[in-house]
Every structure is written in C-alpha cells, then in structure tokens.
Design a protein around this motif. Structure first.
Motif, PDB file in Angstrom:
ATOM      1  N   ALA A 149       0.836  -1.199   0.000  1.00  0.00           N
ATOM      2  CA  ALA A 149       0.000   0.000   0.000  1.00  0.00           C
ATOM      3  C   ALA A 149       0.873   1.251   0.000  1.00  0.00           C
ATOM      4  CB  ALA A 149      -0.921   0.002   1.210  1.00  0.00           C
ATOM      5  N   VAL A 150       0.332   2.322  -0.577  1.00  0.00           N
ATOM      6  CA  VAL A 150       1.124   3.544  -0.758  1.00  0.00           C
ATOM      7  C   VAL A 150       1.047   4.480   0.448  1.00  0.00           C
ATOM      8  CG1 VAL A 150       0.940   3.481  -3.268  1.00  0.00           C
ATOM      9  CG2 VAL A 150      -0.806   4.682  -1.939  1.00  0.00           C
ATOM     10  N   ALA A 151       0.371   4.097   1.499  1.00  0.00           N
ATOM     11  CA  ALA A 151       0.246   4.953   2.678  1.00  0.00           C
ATOM     12  C   ALA A 151       1.609   5.189   3.316  1.00  0.00           C
ATOM     13  CB  ALA A 151      -0.705   4.310   3.684  1.00  0.00           C
ATOM     14  N   ASN A 152       1.716   6.314   4.020  1.00  0.00           N
ATOM     15  CA  ASN A 152       2.926   6.623   4.767  1.00  0.00           C
ATOM     16  C   ASN A 152       3.186   5.537   5.806  1.00  0.00           C
ATOM     17  OD1 ASN A 152       4.265   7.973   7.301  1.00  0.00           O
ATOM     18  ND2 ASN A 152       4.769   9.296   5.567  1.00  0.00           N
ATOM     19  N   LEU A 153       4.445   5.194   6.015  1.00  0.00           N
ATOM     20  CA  LEU A 153       4.797   4.094   6.913  1.00  0.00           C
ATOM     21  C   LEU A 153       4.268   4.302   8.328  1.00  0.00           C
ATOM     22  CD1 LEU A 153       6.369   1.424   7.261  1.00  0.00           C
ATOM     23  CD2 LEU A 153       8.363   2.804   7.881  1.00  0.00           C
ATOM     24  N   ARG A 154       4.234   5.543   8.774  1.00  0.00           N
ATOM     25  CA  ARG A 154       3.736   5.836  10.126  1.00  0.00           C
ATOM     26  C   ARG A 154       2.280   5.407  10.269  1.00  0.00           C
ATOM     27  NH1 ARG A 154       4.824  11.813  11.391  1.00  0.00           N
ATOM     28  NH2 ARG A 154       3.244  12.034   9.780  1.00  0.00           N
ATOM     29  N   GLU A 155       1.465   5.766   9.282  1.00  0.00           N
ATOM     30  CA  GLU A 155       0.054   5.382   9.323  1.00  0.00           C
ATOM     31  C   GLU A 155      -0.116   3.897   9.010  1.00  0.00           C
ATOM     32  OE1 GLU A 155       0.972   8.424   7.641  1.00  0.00           O
ATOM     33  OE2 GLU A 155       0.485   9.339   9.573  1.00  0.00           O
ATOM     34  N   LEU A 156       0.645   3.402   8.055  1.00  0.00           N
ATOM     35  CA  LEU A 156       0.536   2.000   7.656  1.00  0.00           C
ATOM     36  C   LEU A 156       0.878   1.070   8.817  1.00  0.00           C
ATOM     37  CD1 LEU A 156      -0.160   0.355   5.127  1.00  0.00           C
ATOM     38  CD2 LEU A 156       2.268   0.356   4.541  1.00  0.00           C
ATOM     39  N   PHE A 225      -5.103   1.137  19.763  1.00  0.00           N
ATOM     40  CA  PHE A 225      -4.790   1.110  18.333  1.00  0.00           C
ATOM     41  C   PHE A 225      -5.307  -0.172  17.693  1.00  0.00           C
ATOM     42  CE2 PHE A 225      -1.271   3.332  20.556  1.00  0.00           C
ATOM     43  CZ  PHE A 225      -1.502   4.613  20.086  1.00  0.00           C
ATOM     44  N   PRO A 226      -5.690  -0.111  16.414  1.00  0.00           N
ATOM     45  CA  PRO A 226      -5.658   1.056  15.531  1.00  0.00           C
ATOM     46  C   PRO A 226      -6.854   1.978  15.769  1.00  0.00           C
ATOM     47  CG  PRO A 226      -6.521  -0.821  14.341  1.00  0.00           C
ATOM     48  CD  PRO A 226      -6.131  -1.322  15.692  1.00  0.00           C
ATOM     49  N   ARG A 227      -6.638   3.255  15.525  1.00  0.00           N
ATOM     50  CA  ARG A 227      -7.712   4.225  15.597  1.00  0.00           C
ATOM     51  C   ARG A 227      -8.437   4.303  14.257  1.00  0.00           C
ATOM     52  NH1 ARG A 227      -4.156   9.171  16.832  1.00  0.00           N
ATOM     53  NH2 ARG A 227      -2.858   7.986  15.382  1.00  0.00           N
ATOM     54  N   MET A 228      -9.468   5.130  14.205  1.00  0.00           N
ATOM     55  CA  MET A 228     -10.175   5.327  12.951  1.00  0.00           C
ATOM     56  C   MET A 228      -9.319   6.174  12.009  1.00  0.00           C
ATOM     57  SD  MET A 228     -12.813   3.554  13.287  1.00  0.00           S
ATOM     58  CE  MET A 228     -13.753   4.042  11.836  1.00  0.00           C
ATOM     59  N   PRO A 229      -9.492   6.001  10.696  1.00  0.00           N
ATOM     60  CA  PRO A 229      -8.645   6.710   9.722  1.00  0.00           C
ATOM     61  C   PRO A 229      -8.614   8.224   9.906  1.00  0.00           C
ATOM     62  CG  PRO A 229      -9.895   5.001   8.620  1.00  0.00           C
ATOM     63  CD  PRO A 229     -10.410   5.056  10.033  1.00  0.00           C
ATOM     64  N   ALA A 230      -9.755   8.826  10.234  1.00  0.00           N
ATOM     65  CA  ALA A 230      -9.782  10.279  10.400  1.00  0.00           C
ATOM     66  C   ALA A 230      -8.870  10.721  11.544  1.00  0.00           C
ATOM     67  CB  ALA A 230     -11.211  10.747  10.659  1.00  0.00           C
ATOM     68  N   LYS A 231      -8.859   9.944  12.621  1.00  0.00           N
ATOM     69  CA  LYS A 231      -7.994  10.273  13.757  1.00  0.00           C
ATOM     70  C   LYS A 231      -6.529  10.039  13.420  1.00  0.00           C
ATOM     71  CE  LYS A 231     -11.123   9.796  17.686  1.00  0.00           C
ATOM     72  NZ  LYS A 231     -11.330   9.166  19.022  1.00  0.00           N
ATOM     73  N   ALA A 233      -5.187  10.302  10.482  1.00  0.00           N
ATOM     74  CA  ALA A 233      -4.768  11.369   9.577  1.00  0.00           C
ATOM     75  C   ALA A 233      -4.597  12.699  10.313  1.00  0.00           C
ATOM     76  CB  ALA A 233      -5.778  11.513   8.439  1.00  0.00           C
ATOM     77  N   LYS A 234      -5.526  12.973  11.245  1.00  0.00           N
ATOM     78  CA  LYS A 234      -5.501  14.255  11.946  1.00  0.00           C
ATOM     79  C   LYS A 234      -4.444  14.305  13.030  1.00  0.00           C
ATOM     80  CE  LYS A 234      -8.565  17.574  14.257  1.00  0.00           C
ATOM     81  NZ  LYS A 234      -9.951  17.828  14.765  1.00  0.00           N
ATOM     82  N   ASN A 235      -4.263  13.174  13.722  1.00  0.00           N
ATOM     83  CA  ASN A 235      -3.323  13.128  14.844  1.00  0.00           C
ATOM     84  C   ASN A 235      -2.376  11.941  14.703  1.00  0.00           C
ATOM     85  OD1 ASN A 235      -4.444  15.380  16.489  1.00  0.00           O
ATOM     86  ND2 ASN A 235      -6.238  14.032  16.578  1.00  0.00           N
ATOM     87  N   PRO A 236      -1.466  11.977  13.746  1.00  0.00           N
ATOM     88  CA  PRO A 236      -0.538  10.859  13.594  1.00  0.00           C
ATOM     89  C   PRO A 236       0.335  10.704  14.822  1.00  0.00           C
ATOM     90  CG  PRO A 236       0.184  12.754  12.294  1.00  0.00           C
ATOM     91  CD  PRO A 236      -1.184  13.087  12.796  1.00  0.00           C
ATOM     92  N   ILE A 237       0.776   9.490  15.071  1.00  0.00           N
ATOM     93  CA  ILE A 237       1.681   9.249  16.194  1.00  0.00           C
ATOM     94  C   ILE A 237       3.032   9.848  15.859  1.00  0.00           C
ATOM     95  CG2 ILE A 237       2.744   7.499  17.649  1.00  0.00           C
ATOM     96  CD1 ILE A 237       0.532   5.575  16.743  1.00  0.00           C
ATOM     97  N   ILE A 238       3.494  10.753  16.708  1.00  0.00           N
ATOM     98  CA  ILE A 238       4.815  11.400  16.468  1.00  0.00           C
ATOM     99  C   ILE A 238       5.620  11.398  17.756  1.00  0.00           C
ATOM    100  CG2 ILE A 238       4.078  12.805  14.521  1.00  0.00           C
ATOM    101  CD1 ILE A 238       3.704  15.132  16.426  1.00  0.00           C
TER     102      ILE A 238
END
Length: 238
Positions: A149-156, A225-231, A233-238
């Motif tokens: 999948a092309v998603a960013n590794l953090r979200e993936l 985890f995992p959270r919903m996609p909107a969360k 996207a809005k609040n990625p784990i950093i």
C-alpha cells in the motif's frame, strides 16, 4: 520474447526458480488481470512484460531475503489485485494467506482467479484494516503482515502491526529512498509494539527499485490502536 520468458530471465538473477505449473499460473494471472482491468480499476500497469516484473517479480522479492516458515500465517493488507499476497501463495502454497481489501470487487476478482488456478485455502477478508485490527479473530493472529500500500509508513504501521503476533513481522514494500519516511515512523512503530529491524534494498530490471522494511513485533499493541482513519490522519503518532 514472451512475457513469461521475460519473467524467467529476470528472475534468474535473484535465484527464483519456477515449476512449470507456477509459470502457467502466472500467465493466466496476467491474462485475467488485463481482462478484468477493462471493467474495473485493478492496475495502471498494462504492458505484459511490465506486469511480470513490476507486479509478479516485485512481489516475490520477499522470498529471496527472508525464510517464511512452512505453514506461516500471512495477511496482505490492502491487497488490491493480489500483490504481493496472491503471488506469494502461488510460489508457496503451504502459506496460510489472508487477502484483505476494503473493496469487495477486488476480492471477487481474486476469488475467481484462485478458482481458475485451482488454489485452495485462501481467506478473503472484506474489511477495513482498522476494523480487522480490532477484531479478535485477526488481532495479533499473524506471523507476517505484508503490504504494498502507498500509505505513509507511520500510518501503515498503525493498520498492520495490530494484526501481527509477538515475534512476527510487518514487512512493508516501499520505494528505494525511504530513509526519511522510516525515521519519521520510528516513534510510532515503537509505540505500536514494533521495532524496525532492518531494510533490504533491491533493484529490479530497468530503473525499478524496491526497499523491504522489516518491522519486528516485540510487544503487544495497546488496545487504543488502531484508531479510525480520520484520527490517524488528523493526529498521527509522532
């Protein structure tokens, strides 16, 4: 040169050998992919030789750098047209493969394809990754989770690591230059119970290059985890 002969030629440099039955399967796979692609969006790659390299060989590179134990349980997250999960199943029929996708029509294609190829024992999971990750039937049940999948590794990682058992691996197929993305994902991977163990960089024919990131699951993923996609996207784990 016939596309299947091109696959044989290009695979030789990686030590990938095919039985005739497997070659026949990949020929049918390519034909069916192009046939179904006329009525639904399965791939932007339509040149038969490019399908052999950019889909089939690319999927199989994993087998050249890691030993998947016999009978290992593997889930392909966001499988699309079956890459890498279906290609791996063709080469390693002993694997217990689950193909996960949020679109039923893609899974329908894969079911029809598997029936035609005579491939049994595949689970087709019509679900979003975040829902599968919260389902006890799938949460931390897999030896390996793989994804192109092309998603960013953090979200993936948030989608995939909850599916992996402790001691298992999430293996992400990424582009060649992935160091910055991997560094940005390091904290998230740790919070999710993983550790980036190593990266394999591989070159495909032409200008095609691939990185395989091996993330080991070293502790259970928090129930948060995992959270919903909107969360996510809005609040990625950093």
């Amino acid at each position: 040169m016939k596309p299947i002969d091109y696959l044989i030629e290009q695979s030789d440099r990686y030590g990938i050998l095919y039985a005739q039955k497997q070659l026949d399967m990949f020929e049918v796979y390519a034909d069916k992919l192009l046939e179904w692609n006329q009525k639904m969006n399965l791939t932007a790659i339509t040149d038969p030789q490019e399908i052999m390299v950019k889909h089939f060989l690319d999927s199989l590179l994993l087998l050249t750098v890691v030993h998947l134990p016999k009978g290992a349980k593997l889930i392909d997250v966001g499988t699309g047209a079956g890459f890498p999960g279906m290609a791996l199943k063709i080469m390693r029929p002993d694997l217990r493969v689950t193909l996960l996708d949020s679109l039923q029509k893609r899974l329908t294609f894969l079911q029809v394809l598997a029936d035609e190829l005579g491939i049994p024992d595949i689970e087709y999971l019509h679900a979003r990754a975040e829902d599968a990750g919260r389902n006890p039937a799938h949460r931390e049940q897999y030896d390996f989770a793989v994804s192109r999948a092309v998603a960013n590794l953090r979200e993936l990682s948030e989608y995939c690591l909850p599916l992996v058992r402790q001691g298992g691996y999430f293996i992400s197929y990424k582009g060649y230059e992935m160091e910055e993305e991997a560094a940005q994902a390091e904290k998230a991977v740790e919070i999710l119970g993983g550790r980036l163990e190593h990266v394999e960089k591989l070159e495909l024919p032409g200008d095609n290059k691939r990185s395989l990131l091996f993330i080991k699951k070293i502790s259970q993923t928090s129930s948060r985890f995992p959270r919903m996609p909107a969360k996510i996207a809005k609040n990625p784990i950093i």
